[in-house]
Design a protein around this motif. Sequence first.
Motif, short mmCIF file in Angstrom:
data_model
loop_
_atom_site.label_atom_id
_atom_site.label_comp_id
_atom_site.label_asym_id
_atom_site.label_seq_id
_atom_site.Cartn_x
_atom_site.Cartn_y
_atom_site.Cartn_z
N ALA A 264 13.18 28.61 -14.76
CA ALA A 264 14.38 28.32 -15.60
C ALA A 264 14.33 26.86 -16.54
O ALA A 264 13.47 26.06 -16.01
CB ALA A 264 15.64 28.19 -14.65
N SER A 265 15.12 26.80 -17.48
CA SER A 265 14.83 25.72 -18.14
C SER A 265 15.83 24.48 -17.50
O SER A 265 15.69 23.38 -17.84
CB SER A 265 15.63 25.70 -19.73
N ALA A 266 16.80 24.85 -16.72
CA ALA A 266 17.68 23.88 -15.97
C ALA A 266 18.16 24.59 -14.78
O ALA A 266 18.26 25.87 -14.92
CB ALA A 266 18.95 23.57 -16.68
N THR A 267 18.55 23.86 -13.63
CA THR A 267 19.04 24.28 -12.36
C THR A 267 20.54 23.92 -12.11
O THR A 267 20.70 22.84 -12.40
CB THR A 267 18.08 24.10 -11.33
N VAL A 268 21.49 24.76 -11.85
CA VAL A 268 22.76 24.48 -11.51
C VAL A 268 23.12 24.94 -10.05
O VAL A 268 22.99 26.25 -9.69
CB VAL A 268 23.79 24.98 -12.53
N VAL A 269 23.33 23.92 -9.27
CA VAL A 269 24.16 24.36 -7.79
C VAL A 269 25.41 24.38 -7.75
O VAL A 269 26.13 23.31 -8.01
CB VAL A 269 23.43 23.28 -6.85
N VAL A 270 26.05 25.62 -7.47
CA VAL A 270 27.40 25.95 -7.61
C VAL A 270 28.19 25.33 -6.19
O VAL A 270 29.06 24.49 -6.24
CB VAL A 270 27.81 27.25 -8.13
N GLU A 271 27.41 25.86 -5.03
CA GLU A 271 28.17 25.44 -3.91
C GLU A 271 26.86 25.50 -2.79
O GLU A 271 26.07 25.93 -3.05
CB GLU A 271 29.03 26.50 -3.07
#
Length: 398
Positions: A264-271
């Motif tokens: 991935a180009s970026a990582t998002v942690v939602v919970e």
Amino acid sequence: MSSQHDHDARERDVSGDVGSTDAERSAREWWAGIVEPGDSTAHALVSTLGASRALDLVSAGATAAEIAEALLATTGAGAGEITNLVDLISTGLQRWEGRTGSAHNDSARRAADRCGARFLIPGDAEWPASIDDLGEHAPLGLWVRGQLDVLPDPSVAIVGSRNSTGYGEHVTVEIASGLAARGIGIVSGAAYGIDGHAHRAALASRGATVALLAGGVDRPYPRGHSELIERIAADGAVVSEVPCGATPTKWRFLQRNRLISALASATVVVEAGWRSGSLNTAAHAATLGRPLAAVPGPVTSPTSAGCHRLLREHDAICVTTADEVAELAGVGGDAELLQPLRSATETRVLDAMSSRRPRTIDDIAARSGLDHDSVRACLGELDVLGDARHTPNGWIMS
């Protein structure tokens, strides 16, 4: 080593460049079954000597010193490095000893044939170049079901807790569907909770999504997501670096996470809880220099404690909308939408619904002028996106 490898070696000797390519691919398949993910010693041997030659040395019973000398001869490095090399290779040989004589490779190939998987290696057209950023911990190859090249650049990894809350699931669907509408791919791990909702939202929005598994691509895990994983394989790709038939283990989950962050180009942690495995994915993203973001949650929610930890201690960027995540991935806001947020069918179905009074599928079909099957399928997608919900008396807008 089995006669299959001996056959490949003979083929390499007599068939020129094409044979060499085939032998290298076959040898990398063998290595993938011998070593655990992220084995830097194996990566050094394969990248320096070539997978086939390295495998010939190991299968012939070469000593660590002999293999080290072959490495030094190839790289031209100084003889002073040989002691460290011998120690590393000796340890590696001990790790691989129990697997080098197995017949697992043949069974893995048969399992791959049955499920339609293929083995990609660096240099293949479909090989994701971003994976190579892992350096000495990059995979030697990837088993793929589906089409990995459908994943666009940029893509975003959306990860989080398996024990997600309604809040986390809602935010995940909003972000994933918004990114998919912008032509941004969704990468995740197909787990329960946040992962599953990210994949479903991408599919419902007709976006590209890829799932990275900790076990073989022929063994959907978790089993409760078998149908979801089949859908991902049909419309996107399911990927693993371990052979077909391999079982997921705690170590393989942790190593799988590095692939998610690299792809991935970026990582998002939602919970994420305080010790969530998603924090491991976040750590890999930070190590790779990829943008890292977290969604804030209620301060009283333990499932958001890990996100707050990332924001407070690890300089993660606070994000709350798809626009903010898209910007993180290098794509502009609403003016840069690559496709409508709503399809024509979705617009007509929503126009035929009420936010106060439930309506039956028959009623919605009559009001929208659409057939029942189209309405039923669309309502399912709107339900996943959180825009409609089913009640005992019919469907209502959320």
